[in-house]
Design a protein around this motif. Structure first.
Motif, short mmCIF file in Angstrom:
data_model
loop_
_atom_site.label_atom_id
_atom_site.label_comp_id
_atom_site.label_asym_id
_atom_site.label_seq_id
_atom_site.Cartn_x
_atom_site.Cartn_y
_atom_site.Cartn_z
N PRO A 80 0.81 -1.22 0.00
CA PRO A 80 0.00 0.00 0.00
C PRO A 80 0.85 1.28 0.00
CG PRO A 80 0.05 -0.92 2.21
CD PRO A 80 0.78 -1.89 1.32
N VAL A 81 1.57 1.48 -1.09
CA VAL A 81 2.46 2.64 -1.16
C VAL A 81 1.99 3.68 -2.18
CG1 VAL A 81 4.49 1.37 -0.41
CG2 VAL A 81 3.96 1.49 -2.85
N ASP A 82 0.87 3.43 -2.84
CA ASP A 82 0.43 4.35 -3.88
C ASP A 82 0.14 5.73 -3.30
OD1 ASP A 82 0.66 2.42 -5.81
OD2 ASP A 82 -1.44 1.78 -5.66
N GLY A 83 0.26 6.73 -4.16
CA GLY A 83 0.00 8.10 -3.72
C GLY A 83 1.24 8.77 -3.19
N TRP A 84 1.10 9.52 -2.10
CA TRP A 84 2.21 10.30 -1.57
C TRP A 84 3.39 9.47 -1.08
CZ3 TRP A 84 3.68 14.91 -2.52
CH2 TRP A 84 2.73 15.87 -2.90
N PRO A 85 3.20 8.31 -0.44
CA PRO A 85 4.37 7.52 -0.05
C PRO A 85 5.27 7.17 -1.23
CG PRO A 85 2.45 6.74 1.13
CD PRO A 85 1.95 7.72 0.12
N ALA A 86 4.66 6.75 -2.33
CA ALA A 86 5.45 6.42 -3.52
C ALA A 86 6.15 7.65 -4.08
CB ALA A 86 4.56 5.79 -4.59
N ARG A 87 5.45 8.78 -4.09
CA ARG A 87 6.06 10.02 -4.59
C ARG A 87 7.24 10.44 -3.71
NH1 ARG A 87 0.46 11.71 -4.62
NH2 ARG A 87 -0.46 11.44 -6.70
N LEU A 88 7.07 10.30 -2.42
CA LEU A 88 8.13 10.71 -1.50
C LEU A 88 9.35 9.81 -1.60
CD1 LEU A 88 5.84 11.60 1.53
CD2 LEU A 88 7.30 13.21 0.27
N ILE A 89 9.14 8.50 -1.74
CA ILE A 89 10.27 7.60 -1.92
C ILE A 89 10.95 7.88 -3.26
CG2 ILE A 89 10.96 5.18 -2.20
CD1 ILE A 89 8.70 4.43 -0.28
N GLY A 90 10.15 8.18 -4.28
CA GLY A 90 10.73 8.58 -5.57
C GLY A 90 11.53 9.86 -5.46
#
Length: 215
Positions: free
Chosen positions: A75-85
């Motif tokens: 469940p990383v979609d959204g802001w978590p994925a953007r922040l890790i990117g």
């Protein structure tokens, strides 16, 4: 096949980057002080580009980690994925852009700040999400503590860099980085368990069955 490669690239890259940075500073010039110098300052004075290479490797490993977590539908979609990117891109950018001139130094500092902020922000958002996913519940509590440590470290380095006049900024920065890399390492370890655990258990079970059949 790629689904199983991502965890190895992520875990191996994170471990390699950590070992490289630690080794470079343990065996660095005696005149360089890790307590008072930031990692960027240390890297600029330490010839060879070893630390910059390790930063780039860590950034690429983090991208592999993100791809692996998405491959197993974490469940990383959204802001978590953007922040890790953002963390990954900022690390790679900071590794490539030197801090020799004033504008390069400003850009390098901006990228470093973006990287340091992104992981604690992603960790805070993921604590609740992972706690509700039975596959990731095992890491939710450790992540909660690491998110707290990262947040405190971020507050500490902000204080040290501004009203604290940079006192022991190198030590504070390294402690913050250790907490943030621990967050990534926690994700990578769980990803390896989820991806490689079932086939390994199946292989071990098959080997036991073969041995039992030949007795």
């Amino acid at each position: 096949m790629a689904k199983r490669i991502y965890p190895l690239l992520a875990g191996g890259g994170i471990l390699l980057a950590v070992v490289t940075v630690v080794a470079a500073q343990v065996g660095g010039e005696p005149s360089l002080d890790p307590v008072s110098m930031t990692i960027s300052q240390y890297a600029a004075r330490d010839a060879g580009g070893v630390i910059e290479t390790a930063m780039a490797v860590l950034g690429l490993a983090s991208l592999a980690l993100l791809a692996g977590m998405r491959a197993v539908h974490a469940p990383v979609d959204g802001w978590p994925a953007r922040l890790i990117g953002l963390w990954s891109a900022a690390l790679i950018g900071a590794a490539v852009i030197p801090s020799d001139t004033s504008w390069q130094g400003d850009l390098h500092g901006l990228l470093s700040a973006a990287a340091f902020v992104s992981v604690p922000a992603a960790a805070i958002q993921l604590v609740g999400r992972l706690g509700q996913d039975e596959r990731w519940q095992a890491v939710a509590r450790p992540l909660e503590w690491l998110a707290l440590a990262s947040g405190l470290g971020l507050a500490a380095i902000t204080y040290v860099a501004l009203p604290g006049h940079g006192v022991m900024i190198g030590l504070v920065e390294r402690l913050l980085l250790a907490a943030e890399v621990s967050v990534l390492g926690l994700f990578a370890l769980r990803l390896v368990q989820l991806t490689w655990g079932p086939p390994l258990r199946e292989w071990i079970g098959g080997r036991r069955a073969d041995l039992a059949a030949h007795r």
